[in-house]
Design a protein around this motif. Structure first.
Motif, PDB file in Angstrom:
ATOM      1  N   TYR A 157     -21.364  31.500  27.046  1.00  0.00           N
ATOM      2  CA  TYR A 157     -22.184  30.287  27.013  1.00  0.00           C
ATOM      3  C   TYR A 157     -23.660  30.630  27.236  1.00  0.00           C
ATOM      4  O   TYR A 157     -24.536  30.147  26.524  1.00  0.00           O
TER       5      TYR A 157
ATOM      6  N   ARG B 128      -4.317  28.945  27.779  1.00  0.00           N
ATOM      7  CA  ARG B 128      -5.084  28.516  26.613  1.00  0.00           C
ATOM      8  C   ARG B 128      -6.071  29.618  26.273  1.00  0.00           C
ATOM      9  O   ARG B 128      -6.395  30.469  27.102  1.00  0.00           O
ATOM     10  N   TRP B 129      -6.537  29.623  25.043  1.00  0.00           N
ATOM     11  CA  TRP B 129      -7.490  30.642  24.598  1.00  0.00           C
ATOM     12  C   TRP B 129      -8.894  30.288  25.044  1.00  0.00           C
ATOM     13  O   TRP B 129      -9.299  29.126  24.980  1.00  0.00           O
ATOM     14  N   ARG B 130      -9.648  31.309  25.480  1.00  0.00           N
ATOM     15  CA  ARG B 130     -11.077  31.168  25.765  1.00  0.00           C
ATOM     16  C   ARG B 130     -11.781  32.391  25.184  1.00  0.00           C
ATOM     17  O   ARG B 130     -11.298  33.502  25.303  1.00  0.00           O
TER      18      ARG B 130
ATOM     19  N   ARG C 112     -16.071  24.309  26.931  1.00  0.00           N
ATOM     20  CA  ARG C 112     -14.693  24.484  27.408  1.00  0.00           C
ATOM     21  C   ARG C 112     -13.941  25.581  26.662  1.00  0.00           C
ATOM     22  O   ARG C 112     -12.871  25.990  27.056  1.00  0.00           O
ATOM     23  N   TRP C 113     -14.487  26.043  25.545  1.00  0.00           N
ATOM     24  CA  TRP C 113     -13.822  27.067  24.736  1.00  0.00           C
ATOM     25  C   TRP C 113     -14.299  28.479  25.050  1.00  0.00           C
ATOM     26  O   TRP C 113     -13.709  29.431  24.571  1.00  0.00           O
ATOM     27  N   VAL C 114     -15.397  28.613  25.787  1.00  0.00           N
ATOM     28  CA  VAL C 114     -16.004  29.928  26.007  1.00  0.00           C
ATOM     29  C   VAL C 114     -16.157  30.208  27.499  1.00  0.00           C
ATOM     30  O   VAL C 114     -16.192  29.295  28.313  1.00  0.00           O
ATOM     31  N   THR C 115     -16.299  31.493  27.834  1.00  0.00           N
ATOM     32  CA  THR C 115     -16.553  31.868  29.219  1.00  0.00           C
ATOM     33  C   THR C 115     -18.027  31.611  29.558  1.00  0.00           C
ATOM     34  O   THR C 115     -18.839  31.365  28.673  1.00  0.00           O
TER      35      THR C 115
ATOM     36  N   SER D 208     -14.218  35.274  25.173  1.00  0.00           N
ATOM     37  CA  SER D 208     -14.929  36.070  26.183  1.00  0.00           C
ATOM     38  C   SER D 208     -16.044  36.887  25.537  1.00  0.00           C
ATOM     39  O   SER D 208     -16.830  37.529  26.251  1.00  0.00           O
TER      40      SER D 208
ATOM     41  N   LEU E   7     -10.841  36.618  21.978  1.00  0.00           N
ATOM     42  CA  LEU E   7     -10.175  35.547  22.718  1.00  0.00           C
ATOM     43  C   LEU E   7      -9.287  36.158  23.789  1.00  0.00           C
ATOM     44  O   LEU E   7      -8.609  37.158  23.538  1.00  0.00           O
TER      45      LEU E   7
END
Length: 145
Positions: A70, A136-138, A63-66, A140, A130
């Motif tokens: 991943y 929210r931050w993700r 959920r934190w990364v694109t 990339s 990010l």
């Protein structure tokens, strides 16, 4: 020759009229709409180091990364697991501490950072980009050096 049905061009039927991603895809967020990225950078770095060591499941980062990040991390985890298996080494929780965090903001809603990771015999750097998506931050991009 059969008659062709009349083409409708109203908003409900025209596929080219509106792109669904404009409204339903991830929406870029401005920096003022986002929280302070420091905690995210430290948590993400901590988790990435543990994932690479085999002490944490990659799914916890989803959920934190694109999707691209991943997939990239997934390939590195497979290679690290294969290397440990060949050497006959069991996965262990790594011993490390997080050091200095250097950040810059090249654009509104984008943070690029380098986080130093101090391990007993070496120091590594984790570079993270990010992007603010849906307030929210993700991440990339993540590179472990």
């Amino acid at each position: 020759m059969p008659a062709r049905p009349a083409l409708r061009t109203d908003a409900r039927t025209s596929a080219s009229f509106l792109d669904d991603d404009e409204f339903f895809g991830p929406q870029a967020s401005r920096r003022t709409e986002l929280p302070d990225p420091s905690a995210m950078l430290q948590s993400l770095t901590h988790c990435v180091v543990e994932v690479m060591a085999g002490a944490r499941d990659l799914e916890q980062l989803a959920r934190w990364v694109t999707d691209d990040v991943y997939r990239s991390l997934s390939m590195r985890v497979v290679l690290a697991n294969r290397s440990r298996r060949v050497k006959g080494v069991a996965p262990q929780r790594p011993v490390f501490r997080l050091g200095r965090v250097v950040t810059c903001e090249p654009a509104d809603g984008v943070v690029e950072a380098v986080v130093l990771v101090h391990q007993p015999h070496r120091v590594r750097a984790v570079a993270i980009r990010l992007e603010g998506l849906d307030q929210r931050w993700r991440a990339s991009a993540i590179t472990v050096l």
